[in-house]
Design a protein around this motif. Structure first.
Motif, mmCIF file in Angstrom:
data_model
loop_
_atom_site.group_PDB
_atom_site.id
_atom_site.type_symbol
_atom_site.label_atom_id
_atom_site.label_comp_id
_atom_site.label_asym_id
_atom_site.label_seq_id
_atom_site.Cartn_x
_atom_site.Cartn_y
_atom_site.Cartn_z
ATOM 1 N N GLY A 114 0.792 -1.216 0.000
ATOM 2 C CA GLY A 114 0.000 0.000 0.000
ATOM 3 C C GLY A 114 0.827 1.269 0.000
ATOM 4 N N ALA A 115 0.444 2.206 -0.860
ATOM 5 C CA ALA A 115 0.987 3.560 -0.864
ATOM 6 C C ALA A 115 -0.133 4.512 -0.496
ATOM 7 N N TYR A 116 0.233 5.686 -0.015
ATOM 8 C CA TYR A 116 -0.791 6.648 0.376
ATOM 9 C C TYR A 116 -0.637 7.995 -0.326
ATOM 10 N N ARG A 144 6.416 5.944 -5.144
ATOM 11 C CA ARG A 144 7.774 5.825 -5.675
ATOM 12 C C ARG A 144 8.579 4.806 -4.857
ATOM 13 N N LEU A 145 8.428 4.855 -3.559
ATOM 14 C CA LEU A 145 9.137 3.918 -2.686
ATOM 15 C C LEU A 145 8.729 2.476 -2.953
ATOM 16 N N VAL A 146 7.433 2.251 -3.135
ATOM 17 C CA VAL A 146 6.936 0.901 -3.414
ATOM 18 C C VAL A 146 7.581 0.351 -4.685
ATOM 19 N N GLU A 147 7.588 1.154 -5.741
ATOM 20 C CA GLU A 147 8.185 0.697 -6.997
ATOM 21 C C GLU A 147 9.687 0.477 -6.838
ATOM 22 N N ARG A 148 10.362 1.402 -6.173
ATOM 23 C CA ARG A 148 11.810 1.279 -6.007
ATOM 24 C C ARG A 148 12.171 0.041 -5.186
ATOM 25 N N ALA A 149 11.310 -0.331 -4.262
ATOM 26 C CA ALA A 149 11.576 -1.523 -3.446
ATOM 27 C C ALA A 149 11.416 -2.819 -4.233
ATOM 28 N N GLY A 150 10.899 -2.728 -5.454
ATOM 29 C CA GLY A 150 10.827 -3.894 -6.320
ATOM 30 C C GLY A 150 9.504 -4.627 -6.330
ATOM 31 N N TYR A 151 8.449 -4.010 -5.794
ATOM 32 C CA TYR A 151 7.142 -4.660 -5.824
ATOM 33 C C TYR A 151 6.540 -4.555 -7.230
ATOM 34 N N ALA A 161 -3.631 -8.572 4.742
ATOM 35 C CA ALA A 161 -2.666 -8.797 5.820
ATOM 36 C C ALA A 161 -2.488 -7.569 6.702
ATOM 37 N N ALA A 162 -3.474 -6.688 6.732
ATOM 38 C CA ALA A 162 -3.384 -5.500 7.583
ATOM 39 C C ALA A 162 -3.077 -5.909 9.011
ATOM 40 N N SER A 163 -2.029 -5.340 9.569
ATOM 41 C CA SER A 163 -1.581 -5.754 10.897
ATOM 42 C C SER A 163 -2.450 -5.205 12.012
ATOM 43 N N THR A 164 -3.413 -4.379 11.669
ATOM 44 C CA THR A 164 -4.260 -3.751 12.690
ATOM 45 C C THR A 164 -5.694 -4.274 12.663
ATOM 46 N N GLY A 165 -5.978 -5.265 11.822
ATOM 47 C CA GLY A 165 -7.346 -5.711 11.650
ATOM 48 C C GLY A 165 -7.722 -6.886 12.531
ATOM 49 N N LYS A 166 -8.828 -7.544 12.171
ATOM 50 C CA LYS A 166 -9.377 -8.644 12.945
ATOM 51 C C LYS A 166 -8.795 -9.997 12.555
ATOM 52 N N THR A 167 -8.153 -10.055 11.382
ATOM 53 C CA THR A 167 -7.664 -11.320 10.843
ATOM 54 C C THR A 167 -6.358 -11.727 11.520
ATOM 55 N N PRO A 168 -6.150 -13.020 11.763
ATOM 56 C CA PRO A 168 -4.884 -13.466 12.355
ATOM 57 C C PRO A 168 -3.676 -12.982 11.549
ATOM 58 N N ALA A 190 3.011 0.871 5.490
ATOM 59 C CA ALA A 190 3.968 1.950 5.228
ATOM 60 C C ALA A 190 3.500 3.249 5.879
ATOM 61 N N MET A 191 2.197 3.498 5.836
ATOM 62 C CA MET A 191 1.658 4.704 6.457
ATOM 63 C C MET A 191 1.835 4.672 7.975
ATOM 64 N N LEU A 192 1.615 3.521 8.579
ATOM 65 C CA LEU A 192 1.793 3.415 10.028
ATOM 66 C C LEU A 192 3.236 3.687 10.423
ATOM 67 N N ALA A 193 4.181 3.174 9.611
ATOM 68 C CA ALA A 193 5.597 3.420 9.889
ATOM 69 C C ALA A 193 5.931 4.903 9.730
ATOM 70 N N ALA A 194 5.373 5.534 8.692
ATOM 71 C CA ALA A 194 5.616 6.960 8.483
ATOM 72 C C ALA A 194 5.029 7.788 9.626
ATOM 73 N N LEU A 195 3.846 7.405 10.093
ATOM 74 C CA LEU A 195 3.209 8.101 11.210
ATOM 75 C C LEU A 195 4.070 8.013 12.464
ATOM 76 N N ALA A 196 4.581 6.817 12.741
ATOM 77 C CA ALA A 196 5.434 6.632 13.919
ATOM 78 C C ALA A 196 6.715 7.448 13.795
ATOM 79 N N GLY A 197 7.289 7.476 12.591
ATOM 80 C CA GLY A 197 8.514 8.231 12.381
ATOM 81 C C GLY A 197 8.306 9.724 12.545
#
Length: 290
Positions: A21-23, A29-36, A209-216, A237-244
Motif C-alpha cells: 500500500g501507498a498513500y 515511488r518507494l513501493v516501486e523502487r523496493a521492487g514490488y 494482511a493489515a496488521s491492525t485488523g481482525k484477521t490473524p 507503510a503509512m503506520l511506519a511513516a506516522l510513527a517516524g
C-alpha cells in the motif's frame, strides 16, 4: 505489455503477488523502487492522507481518480485501487471504473456494502443483495474491458458468517470477477475454510494482511500455504511513516534537538534521489530559459 495486461498476468501466474500500500505519490515511488510488482491504493490510506478523515465512504470517485493520476504520473508499475462499493449503483460503478481506468488504474477491488460504506475491519456494515453486486461486477467489466483486473470483495463474514460469504464469493466469480476477496475473517478456521472451499474454483484469492485488523497475523509463506496468492498490505507503510513523524516531533519538543535520532531519519540526499532531482536538473539544462 500494458500495465493492465501485466496485472491480469500476475493474477493468472499462480505465484504470490504482494500489493504494498501507498498513500501518496512519494510513497508510491518507494513501493516501486523496493521492487514490488504493483502499487496498491487502499481507501483507508487515501482517506487519511488526502482528507485526514476515516474510511467511511466520504471520498468521492473523482477525488480518488485525481489521487490515481498523481500516483500514475510518478510510477511505471500497475496500480490496484480500492473502488469501495463502486460509489453507488451499477450505473455509478460503470462511471467509476471508466474514470479510474482513464486515470491510470489497472484494476480495482469492489465490495458489496451499501452506502455509507465502512472499512472492512470496522463494525456496523450492511450488504447489498447479491443480485445488485452481480450487476455492479458486470457493469465494471463492461466499462473496464477484459484486460482490467476486477476483484470482487464481500464483507459478509462479519454479518452473515463465513459460509454465506463463501457462497456470495462463488456467485461473484460466476459473474466474471478475476479474483475473490473475503474481508475480515476472524480466526484461522475461517481463513482455512476460505482457501479450502474456494480454491477449487481456480480463481485467485486475496488476503488482507493489515496488521491492525481482525484477521490473524500470518507470514507470507503461511498465507500462500492456505491457498491465497494476492496479499494486501494496505497501511503498513503509512503506520511506519506516522510513527517516524511522531518520533521527530516529540523528540524535538522534549530534547530541543534531533541529533539523537538523525540515524533513524532518511537523508536529504535520499529524498533528492527518490524525487529524481538530478533528472529534472538535466532536463532544465537542456531547455534553458532566460
Amino acid at each position: 505489455m500494458s500495465n493492465n495486461a501485466k496485472l491480469k498476468s500476475l493474477f493468472r501466474s499462480g505465484r504470490t503477488t504482494i500489493a504494498m500500500g501507498a498513500y501518496d505519490p512519494l510513497s508510491a515511488r518507494l513501493v516501486e523502487r523496493a521492487g514490488y510488482d504493483l502499487v496498491y491504493l487502499g481507501g483507508y490510506a487515501a482517506a487519511a492522507a488526502m482528507l485526514g478523515l476515516p474510511d467511511l465512504g466520504m471520498m468521492t470517485a473523482t477525488e480518488v481518480a485525481d489521487h490515481i493520476r498523481r500516483v500514475r504520473a510518478v510510477t511505471t508499475v500497475p496500480i490496484l485501487v480500492d473502488a469501495d462499493n463502486g460509489h453507488g449503483s451499477a450505473l455509478n460503478t460503470a462511471r467509476t471504473i471508466a474514470e479510474f481506468l482513464a486515470a491510470g488504474a489497472s484494476g480495482v477491488h469492489m465490495e458489496d456494502q451499501v452506502l455509507p460504506k465502512k472499512c472492512g475491519h470496522m463494525g456496523g456494515k450492511r450488504l447489498v443483495p447479491v443480485r445488485d453486486m452481480i450487476s455492479k461486477i458486470r457493469a465494471a467489466r463492461e466499462a473496464g474491458g477484459e484486460e482490467f483486473a476486477l476483484i470482487a470483495r464481500t464483507d459478509a463474514i462479519a454479518i452473515d458468517g463465513t459460509d454465506a460469504a463463501i457462497e456470495r464469493a462463488a456467485r461473484y466469480a460466476e459473474a466474471g470477477a478475476d479474483a475473490l476477496f473475503l474481508d475480515a475473517p476472524e480466526s484461522m478456521a475461517h481463513v482455512e475454510q476460505i482457501g479450502r472451499d474456494l480454491g477449487p474454483l481456480g480463481v485467485p484469492l486475496v488476503f488482507n494482511a493489515a496488521s491492525t485488523g481482525k484477521t490473524p497475523t500470518l507470514a507470507v509463506k503461511e498465507i500462500e500455504a492456505l491457498g491465497f496468492n494476492v496479499i494486501l498490505y494496505p497501511i503498513e507503510a503509512m503506520l511506519a511513516a506516522l510513527a517516524g513523524a511522531r518520533l521527530v516531533m516529540d523528540t524535538l519538543k522534549v530534547e530541543g534537538s534531533l541529533e539523537g535520532i538523525r540515524d533513524r531519519m532518511a537523508s536529504f540526499a535520499d529524498m533528492q534521489d527518490l524525487l529524481g532531482v538530478a533528472k529534472m536538473e538535466a532536463l532544465d539544462e537542456r531547455f534553458p530559459t532566460s
